[in-house]
Design a protein around this motif. Structure first.
Motif, mmCIF file in Angstrom:
data_model
loop_
_atom_site.group_PDB
_atom_site.id
_atom_site.type_symbol
_atom_site.label_atom_id
_atom_site.label_comp_id
_atom_site.label_asym_id
_atom_site.label_seq_id
_atom_site.Cartn_x
_atom_site.Cartn_y
_atom_site.Cartn_z
ATOM 1 N N VAL A 134 1.169 -1.120 -0.189
ATOM 2 C CA VAL A 134 -0.394 0.288 0.101
ATOM 3 C C VAL A 134 0.667 1.182 0.108
ATOM 4 O O VAL A 134 2.028 1.244 0.836
ATOM 5 C CB VAL A 134 -1.181 -0.659 1.359
ATOM 6 N N ALA A 136 1.087 5.629 -0.912
ATOM 7 C CA ALA A 136 0.411 7.312 -1.802
ATOM 8 C C ALA A 136 2.178 7.763 -2.123
ATOM 9 O O ALA A 136 2.875 8.061 -1.421
ATOM 10 C CB ALA A 136 0.053 7.684 -0.626
ATOM 11 N N THR A 191 -3.092 4.681 -2.871
ATOM 12 C CA THR A 191 -4.282 5.781 -2.383
ATOM 13 C C THR A 191 -4.279 6.509 -2.422
ATOM 14 O O THR A 191 -4.644 7.203 -1.755
ATOM 15 C CB THR A 191 -4.229 4.667 -0.821
ATOM 16 N N MET A 194 -7.535 8.059 -3.092
ATOM 17 C CA MET A 194 -8.436 7.232 -2.537
ATOM 18 C C MET A 194 -8.892 7.475 -0.841
ATOM 19 O O MET A 194 -8.067 7.941 -0.211
ATOM 20 C CB MET A 194 -8.224 5.621 -2.393
ATOM 21 N N ALA A 199 -10.155 2.719 -0.688
ATOM 22 C CA ALA A 199 -8.845 1.353 -0.224
ATOM 23 C C ALA A 199 -9.351 0.453 0.045
ATOM 24 O O ALA A 199 -8.729 -0.924 -0.598
ATOM 25 C CB ALA A 199 -7.873 2.945 -0.074
#
Length: 219
Positions: A134, A136, A191, A194, A199
């Protein structure tokens, strides 16, 4: 007994991995371990003893003495200072070795588990059926962390928060011991654009696809 389900959620700071991991654990009825708290507890424990974050041997000694009772003060463990201390001590092979058994034992629980951190899919639970990485952009992650900390009353300029995020990324990805890296079989979840609901839904679908692929769920 049904086959255990192990979910590995890796990624950099403030990517949303902790929230996603906690919600996946609740969805599947699995125990959850935020492995970052272990390193935060080691860093704070070392400082509480008057030690230096540059002292690998002292940090390793704190890690060897760590138990669940050191993970209860969540407010202190999740403040900015704890995050910086964690990033410093997490690069020490002695600290990582001391915490390895704790994490691997958690991952090996009979029914499975959800773990989030930096090296779950590569070191702690490479056998995990579902692996997510995960992430960003640093700017988005800095904004998220800045909002979180300022809501708790901490005063920090956004520019300093962004610098912290970038510095931690470089330290975590560049360390010699278990660097932060996406496992070859992990699914990337960006993400950046999101909200948490979007997410989480994306993460859930990734796990469901992994369950079908590994035979833990029928098509």
């Amino acid at each position: 007994m049904s086959e255990p389900l192990i979910i590995a959620v890796d990624g950099p700071a403030a990517s949303g991995k902790g929230t996603i991991a906690a919600r996946l654990a609740a969805l599947y009825g699995l125990p959850h371990l935020d492995t970052g708290l272990l390193y935060r507890a080691v860093g704070l424990g070392l400082l509480d003893q008057g030690g230096s974050l540059d002292d690998e041997q002292a940090a390793a000694a704190v890690a060897r003495a760590l138990d669940a009772s050191h993970l209860t003060d969540i407010d202190r463990l999740t403040d900015r200072g704890a995050g910086e201390a964690a990033s410093r001590v997490a690069g020490y092979p002695g600290v990582r070795a001391a915490l390895l058994d704790f994490q691997m034992a958690f991952a090996a629980r009979p029914g499975g588990a959800v773990l989030d951190g930096r090296d779950i899919g590569t070191v702690i639970a490479p056998e995990a059926q579902a692996k997510l990485f995960v992430t960003a952009t640093p700017q988005v992650r800095a904004t998220r962390r800045w909002k979180q900390l300022t809501a708790r009353g901490e005063v920090i300029p956004y520019e300093d928060m962004l610098a912290d995020i970038i510095r931690r990324d470089e330290r975590d990805a560049g360390r010699g011991a278990a660097p932060m890296v996406q496992a070859a079989d992990a699914v990337l979840l960006d993400t950046t654009d999101m909200d948490i609901e979007t997410a989480f839904d994306a993460a859930r679908r990734i796990v469901e696809a992994a369950r079908v692929r590994t035979g833990l769920q029928g098509p």
